[in-house]
Design a protein around this motif. Sequence first.
Motif, PDB file in Angstrom:
ATOM      1  N   TYR A  70      68.480  30.005  12.368  1.00 56.58           N
ATOM      2  CA  TYR A  70      68.030  31.388  12.540  1.00 56.58           C
ATOM      3  C   TYR A  70      69.203  32.230  13.050  1.00 56.58           C
ATOM      4  O   TYR A  70      70.187  31.690  13.584  1.00 56.58           O
ATOM      5  CB  TYR A  70      66.835  31.438  13.495  1.00 56.58           C
ATOM      6  CG  TYR A  70      65.538  31.024  12.805  1.00 56.58           C
ATOM      7  CD1 TYR A  70      64.844  31.926  12.001  1.00 56.58           C
ATOM      8  CD2 TYR A  70      65.039  29.729  12.930  1.00 56.58           C
ATOM      9  CE1 TYR A  70      63.681  31.548  11.344  1.00 56.58           C
ATOM     10  CE2 TYR A  70      63.862  29.349  12.278  1.00 56.58           C
ATOM     11  CZ  TYR A  70      63.193  30.262  11.482  1.00 56.58           C
ATOM     12  OH  TYR A  70      62.042  29.904  10.820  1.00 56.58           O
ATOM     13  N   PRO A  71      69.084  33.565  12.888  1.00 59.31           N
ATOM     14  CA  PRO A  71      70.190  34.447  13.306  1.00 59.31           C
ATOM     15  C   PRO A  71      70.631  34.243  14.760  1.00 59.31           C
ATOM     16  O   PRO A  71      71.797  34.436  15.089  1.00 59.31           O
ATOM     17  CB  PRO A  71      69.617  35.856  13.098  1.00 59.31           C
ATOM     18  CG  PRO A  71      68.583  35.692  12.033  1.00 59.31           C
ATOM     19  CD  PRO A  71      68.005  34.311  12.229  1.00 59.31           C
ATOM     20  N   ASP A  72      69.685  33.824  15.622  1.00 57.47           N
ATOM     21  CA  ASP A  72      70.073  33.611  17.030  1.00 57.47           C
ATOM     22  C   ASP A  72      70.794  32.281  17.239  1.00 57.47           C
ATOM     23  O   ASP A  72      71.132  31.924  18.365  1.00 57.47           O
ATOM     24  CB  ASP A  72      68.841  33.700  17.943  1.00 57.47           C
ATOM     25  CG  ASP A  72      67.877  32.528  17.745  1.00 57.47           C
ATOM     26  OD1 ASP A  72      68.133  31.663  16.868  1.00 57.47           O
ATOM     27  OD2 ASP A  72      66.867  32.474  18.465  1.00 57.47           O
ATOM     28  N   GLY A  73      71.015  31.542  16.142  1.00 58.23           N
ATOM     29  CA  GLY A  73      71.775  30.304  16.238  1.00 58.23           C
ATOM     30  C   GLY A  73      70.928  29.046  16.307  1.00 58.23           C
ATOM     31  O   GLY A  73      71.458  27.936  16.186  1.00 58.23           O
ATOM     32  N   THR A  74      69.600  29.200  16.483  1.00 57.30           N
ATOM     33  CA  THR A  74      68.724  28.026  16.533  1.00 57.30           C
ATOM     34  C   THR A  74      68.793  27.260  15.216  1.00 57.30           C
ATOM     35  O   THR A  74      68.484  27.802  14.162  1.00 57.30           O
ATOM     36  CB  THR A  74      67.257  28.444  16.764  1.00 57.30           C
ATOM     37  OG1 THR A  74      67.185  29.248  17.919  1.00 57.30           O
ATOM     38  CG2 THR A  74      66.357  27.221  16.924  1.00 57.30           C
TER      39      THR A  74
END
Length: 230
Positions: free
Chosen positions: A13-17
């Motif tokens: 995901y964009p948040d790095g998850t």
Amino acid sequence: SFILEACAVEFAYPDGTVALQGVNMAIERGKKIAVLGSNGAGKSTLFLHFNGILRPRQGEIRFAGHKVSYKHKDLLELRKRVGIVFQDPDSQLFSASVYQEISFGPLNLGLAEAEVRRRVEQALAATEISHLRDKPTHALSYGQKKRVSLAAILAMEPEVLICDEPTAWLDPRHSRQVMELLDNISDKGTTVILSTHDVELAYDWADYVYVMQQGRVIGQGTPAEIFLDE
Ligand code: ADP
Ligand code: ADP
């Protein structure tokens, strides 16, 4: 033949998850597939890849042997053939009445009025909610909303029906009813894929099970292979 394949799919995901890592699956046409895993295992993220809402960062998704194309027109075609029923019906229902909700998809396909009517009637009957057709969706119980969201996808007559946690929050009796509906849909030839954290449900219902944990497939096989080994 395989209707859906995930080939070495990676997604963050964009948040790095990091949600999917090296995921391989080959779903056979017409089968009942359970994806088993606890919260956060990556089941929903995988499903969003199967109808092109999410695009792998690496690897690929194949539908009927063809690599999925992310051109707008091809995505519309894919979404017609692969329908997803989300876990929370309130995220999916937006029309005033049950009938309008279920006819929205077929109308959007540009089908003739008589064909729209036929599909809505069939979807209402298949989900056993014909008596609710004129009800406002906001006035329905949770279990009824789940059925309407399923009917709305069925009216699109998808080749693959994907259900994210179809029995979440349902009591055992309502869960059994939903699973019977999914069996009937499968009996008509539709490939049905569901996610669950219920081991017993996967064992009893599925032809083939994938077990996911932390974004990876950690096991797969028929229920007998998965649960009776060792
Ligand atoms: P499951 O469906 O098996 O519960 P998900 O696919 O929802 O798993 O989640 C997989 C991982 O991705 C989890 O770590 C989850 O917290 C994370 N995740 C899901 N949606 C988002 C999002 N929109 N943004 C960031 N991380 C997300
Ligand atoms: P019925 O199909 O007989 O009208 P309901 O739809 O009211 O029954 O309930 C079906 C199941 O969903 C029950 O197990 C109930 O506890 C559960 N449920 C009802 N409302 C909610 C809600 N808002 N969130 C989660 N679960 C709910």
